[in-house]
Write a protein that holds these residues in place. Sequence first.
Motif, PDB file in Angstrom:
ATOM      1  N   GLY A 165       0.438   1.888   3.224  1.00  0.00           N
ATOM      2  CA  GLY A 165       1.271   3.067   3.047  1.00  0.00           C
ATOM      3  C   GLY A 165       0.992   4.209   4.003  1.00  0.00           C
ATOM      4  N   GLN A 166       0.095   3.986   4.953  1.00  0.00           N
ATOM      5  CA  GLN A 166      -0.251   5.064   5.877  1.00  0.00           C
ATOM      6  C   GLN A 166       0.154   4.718   7.309  1.00  0.00           C
ATOM      7  N   HIS A 167      -0.053   5.686   8.206  1.00  0.00           N
ATOM      8  CA  HIS A 167       0.308   5.459   9.588  1.00  0.00           C
ATOM      9  C   HIS A 167      -0.873   4.883  10.373  1.00  0.00           C
ATOM     10  N   LEU A 168      -0.599   4.505  11.576  1.00  0.00           N
ATOM     11  CA  LEU A 168      -1.651   3.938  12.410  1.00  0.00           C
ATOM     12  C   LEU A 168      -2.664   5.005  12.796  1.00  0.00           C
ATOM     13  N   LYS A 187      -3.861  -8.849   8.958  1.00  0.00           N
ATOM     14  CA  LYS A 187      -4.014  -8.250   7.637  1.00  0.00           C
ATOM     15  C   LYS A 187      -5.350  -8.682   7.058  1.00  0.00           C
ATOM     16  N   GLY A 227       2.574   8.994  14.232  1.00  0.00           N
ATOM     17  CA  GLY A 227       3.084   9.628  13.032  1.00  0.00           C
ATOM     18  C   GLY A 227       3.154   8.643  11.880  1.00  0.00           C
ATOM     19  N   PRO A 228       3.564   9.099  10.703  1.00  0.00           N
ATOM     20  CA  PRO A 228       3.587   8.256   9.512  1.00  0.00           C
ATOM     21  C   PRO A 228       4.733   7.259   9.483  1.00  0.00           C
ATOM     22  N   TYR A 248      -6.219  -0.249  16.490  1.00  0.00           N
ATOM     23  CA  TYR A 248      -5.673   0.687  15.522  1.00  0.00           C
ATOM     24  C   TYR A 248      -5.750   0.050  14.132  1.00  0.00           C
ATOM     25  N   GLY A 275       4.488  -7.172  14.910  1.00  0.00           N
ATOM     26  CA  GLY A 275       3.728  -6.025  15.394  1.00  0.00           C
ATOM     27  C   GLY A 275       4.659  -4.929  15.871  1.00  0.00           C
ATOM     28  N   LEU A 286      -6.303   5.503  15.147  1.00  0.00           N
ATOM     29  CA  LEU A 286      -7.135   4.917  16.184  1.00  0.00           C
ATOM     30  C   LEU A 286      -8.512   4.608  15.620  1.00  0.00           C
ATOM     31  N   GLU A 330      -4.317  -3.329   7.761  1.00  0.00           N
ATOM     32  CA  GLU A 330      -3.832  -4.157   8.851  1.00  0.00           C
ATOM     33  C   GLU A 330      -4.392  -3.598  10.154  1.00  0.00           C
ATOM     34  N   PHE A 345      -4.500  -3.663  14.354  1.00  0.00           N
ATOM     35  CA  PHE A 345      -3.708  -3.971  15.534  1.00  0.00           C
ATOM     36  C   PHE A 345      -4.545  -3.772  16.797  1.00  0.00           C
ATOM     37  N   PHE A 395       1.276  -3.962  21.805  1.00  0.00           N
ATOM     38  CA  PHE A 395       0.527  -4.248  20.585  1.00  0.00           C
ATOM     39  C   PHE A 395       0.550  -5.735  20.245  1.00  0.00           C
ATOM     40  N   GLY A 396      -0.524  -6.167  19.607  1.00  0.00           N
ATOM     41  CA  GLY A 396      -0.530  -7.483  19.008  1.00  0.00           C
ATOM     42  C   GLY A 396       0.242  -7.467  17.698  1.00  0.00           C
ATOM     43  N   ILE A 397       0.401  -8.639  17.124  1.00  0.00           N
ATOM     44  CA  ILE A 397       1.194  -8.777  15.907  1.00  0.00           C
ATOM     45  C   ILE A 397       0.483  -8.218  14.681  1.00  0.00           C
ATOM     46  N   GLN A 445      -4.102   0.347  10.096  1.00  0.00           N
ATOM     47  CA  GLN A 445      -3.030   0.893   9.261  1.00  0.00           C
ATOM     48  C   GLN A 445      -3.364   0.571   7.811  1.00  0.00           C
TER      49      GLN A 445
END
Lengths: 117, 114
Positions: B41-44, B109, A109-110, B36, A42, B46, B88, B90, B104-106, B38
């Motif tokens: 290929g993208q960011h986290l 997926k 951010g990314p 969160y 994580g 909310l 994924e 979180f 954060f947790g692990i 993800q």
Amino acid sequence: NAGVMQNPRHLVRRRGQEARLRCSPMKGHSHVYWYRQLPEEGLKFMVYLQKENIIDESGMPKERFSAEFPKEGPSILRIQQVVRGDSAAYFCASSPDLGQAMQETQYFGPGTRLLVL
Amino acid sequence: AQSVSQHNHHVILSEAASLELGCNYSYGGTVNLFWYVQYPGQHLQLLLKYFSGDPLVKGIKGFEAEFIKSKFSFNLRKPSVQWSDTAEYFCAVRSSGGYQKVTFGIGTKLQVIP
């Protein structure tokens, strides 16, 4: 309103080189956080900064890693003399300063994916 | 120190199945809780958050989570998943008595099969 910007998105370095990762927070945000995501793990908190101040660096490795958030310009995460174990995704997040710290959400951010050869 | 446990690291579901992802945290004080997501290929992003009030929180894309204080849990649910929910997830916790250090947790997926 642009989100959190990070560059580069991908960075390849050889062992012993330096890596510089940049993060521009969202407009109006004065708090920046750096996280590291290792494969199959994580996100791990690294450091929390406000403008010109490091507030909490309890997650930063003691050596080779440093961070700054100058009055002007982006926040920089710097890794000196990189090793293969530094290969990871590094995420930056920012949050606003609304005077109610307990109610603020972090926006991510990314990420920068660092590969050390 | 606070910590977050996500019990399922990899979940595979068929479309239209119901989803529940477990999240437990350890912290003795008052907390803020987050989920969160993800996408590949993208960011986290909310998904939803809990600060106070109604413990049943509704987020984007039909997700909801319930804060059960007695169980230190904040499980994520969705009644009917779609292929586009493959991502994924979180869970994260922050002490509301301090500044904004988030743990954060692990991650879990989720793979949704059409």
